[in-house]
Design a protein around this motif. Structure first.
Motif, PDB file in Angstrom:
ATOM      1  N   ARG A   5       0.849  -1.179   0.000  1.00  9.75           N
ATOM      2  CA  ARG A   5       0.000   0.000   0.000  1.00  9.75           C
ATOM      3  C   ARG A   5       0.887   1.232   0.000  1.00  9.75           C
ATOM      4  N   GLU A   7       1.219   5.105   1.198  1.00 11.78           N
ATOM      5  CA  GLU A   7       0.683   6.183   2.020  1.00 11.78           C
ATOM      6  C   GLU A   7       1.000   7.512   1.359  1.00 11.78           C
ATOM      7  N   THR A  27      -3.979   0.364  -3.760  1.00  8.26           N
ATOM      8  CA  THR A  27      -4.494   0.768  -2.455  1.00  8.26           C
ATOM      9  C   THR A  27      -3.667   1.935  -1.931  1.00  8.26           C
ATOM     10  N   THR A  29      -3.371   4.887   1.221  1.00  5.20           N
ATOM     11  CA  THR A  29      -3.830   5.387   2.513  1.00  5.20           C
ATOM     12  C   THR A  29      -3.508   6.876   2.563  1.00  5.20           C
ATOM     13  N   THR A  31      -3.050  10.304   4.798  1.00  2.00           N
ATOM     14  CA  THR A  31      -2.742  10.750   6.159  1.00  2.00           C
ATOM     15  C   THR A  31      -3.715  11.825   6.642  1.00  2.00           C
ATOM     16  N   THR A  41      -8.293  15.274   4.362  1.00  3.36           N
ATOM     17  CA  THR A  41      -8.114  13.837   4.169  1.00  3.36           C
ATOM     18  C   THR A  41      -9.311  13.233   3.449  1.00  3.36           C
ATOM     19  N   ALA A  45      -9.472  11.454  -0.213  1.00  2.00           N
ATOM     20  CA  ALA A  45      -9.865  10.044  -0.236  1.00  2.00           C
ATOM     21  C   ALA A  45     -11.080   9.828  -1.134  1.00  2.00           C
ATOM     22  N   VAL A  56      -7.898   4.230   1.886  1.00  2.00           N
ATOM     23  CA  VAL A  56      -8.028   4.066   3.329  1.00  2.00           C
ATOM     24  C   VAL A  56      -7.691   5.400   3.990  1.00  2.00           C
ATOM     25  N   HIS A  58      -6.953   8.009   6.939  1.00  2.00           N
ATOM     26  CA  HIS A  58      -6.542   8.021   8.335  1.00  2.00           C
ATOM     27  C   HIS A  58      -7.501   8.929   9.105  1.00  2.00           C
ATOM     28  N   GLU A  84     -12.737   0.893   4.639  1.00  2.00           N
ATOM     29  CA  GLU A  84     -11.663   0.693   5.613  1.00  2.00           C
ATOM     30  C   GLU A  84     -11.097   2.047   6.022  1.00  2.00           C
ATOM     31  N   PHE A  86      -8.082   3.939   8.965  1.00  2.00           N
ATOM     32  CA  PHE A  86      -6.943   3.709   9.851  1.00  2.00           C
ATOM     33  C   PHE A  86      -7.072   4.663  11.020  1.00  2.00           C
ATOM     34  N   HIS A 242       3.474  -1.449   4.069  1.00  2.00           N
ATOM     35  CA  HIS A 242       2.839  -0.123   4.087  1.00  2.00           C
ATOM     36  C   HIS A 242       3.944   0.871   3.774  1.00  2.00           C
TER      37      HIS A 242
END
Length: 262
Positions: A5, A7, A27, A29, A31, A41, A45, A56, A58, A84, A86, A242
């Motif tokens: 993944r 980030e 995928t 993620t 922050t 964020t 996203a 994903v 955060h 999902e 985090f 990650h």
């Protein structure tokens, strides 16, 4: 190859940068930093999810002002097809609402999500600058029935990550562990980040490995390939990688993420 993944940080230009350089289906993620806030964020996203990425976000506990706001956040996630999140405590000096830690946030996420939401939580192979080891373990034990996996803080030694995973299992934390690995990053920036978040031990470890240490930390940039290769050959490898990209979406990172989806 371990699944990977990426980030990313929700800067203003991150969505077009991802569209230009990262294959759809990867995928990502996203922050959640105090100076950006949760809305930045969520905006990034939702936009990326709409372009075919698995996203994903955060969620930083200290930035959530109320349970009602958390419900709003989850409605945005549901509308965007995001399944999902985090959960982290966050770096805010004081909580904006009823969530001083990720533990409290995870409980409400699980309840409001109706049991269908996957929730990742953080792990710290080299400890946390302001939270003791026993406290970190107690928190993970409390969260594991509601969480789906652990993502580690970035670490630079496969043995440290493997030892951390063994330690968790011995203490009864049986969640899958994704290993946090720094992506390609300027060496000076890496050393600055390591000092800030307290991961100097594993950096000192690789610095003392002679030729390998010089290869990893020499020159102008750190490259993660050697660490990833070592993690893949551990007797019990992590569930995945990650990769902290620092928004450096270079070809090596793109290729690794794309290959891991095959």
């Amino acid at each position: 190859m371990l699944p990977t993944r990426l980030e990313i940080i929700p800067t203003r230009d991150i969505v077009p940068a991802v569209l230009a350089h990262v294959p759809a289906g990867t995928t990502l993620t996203v922050t959640c930093l105090p100076h950006h806030g949760i809305n930045r964020t969520l905006e990034a996203a939702a936009a990326l999810a709409g372009h075919g990425y698995t996203v994903v976000p955060h969620l930083a506990a200290r930035l959530v002002a109320s349970r009602g706001e958390l419900a709003r956040i989850l409605r945005i996630c549901t509308a965007s097809g995001i399944t999902e999140v985090f959960a982290i405590g966050g770096d805010g000096a004081a909580p904006a609402g009823p969530y001083p830690s990720s533990e409290a946030l995870v409980r409400d996420l699980a309840e409001l999500g109706g049991g269908t939401l996957k929730i990742g939580v953080a792990g710290y192979p080299e400890g946390h600058p302001s939270i003791s080891g026993p406290q970190l373990l107690e928190s993970l034990l409390a969260k594991q029935e509601l969480a789906s996996h652990v993502v580690t803080q970035m670490c630079f030694a496969a043995t440290a990550i493997a030892g951390y995973m063994d330690g968790l299992r011995n203490e009864g934390v049986l969640l899958p562990v994704w290993a946090g690995v720094a992506g390609s990053v300027p060496r000076a920036k890496l050393l600055q980040l390591a000092a800030k978040i307290g991961v100097g031990s594993s950096l000192r470890f690789i610095a003392g490995k002679g030729e390998l240490g010089r290869k990893l930390l020499g020159g102008s940039r750190y490259q993660p390939a050697q660490l990833v290769a070592e993690l893949e050959t551990q007797p019990l490898p992590p569930a995945g990688i990650h990769l902290y990209s620092f928004n450096n979406l270079d070809p090596q990172l793109r290729q690794q993420a794309a290959a891991s989806r095959r």
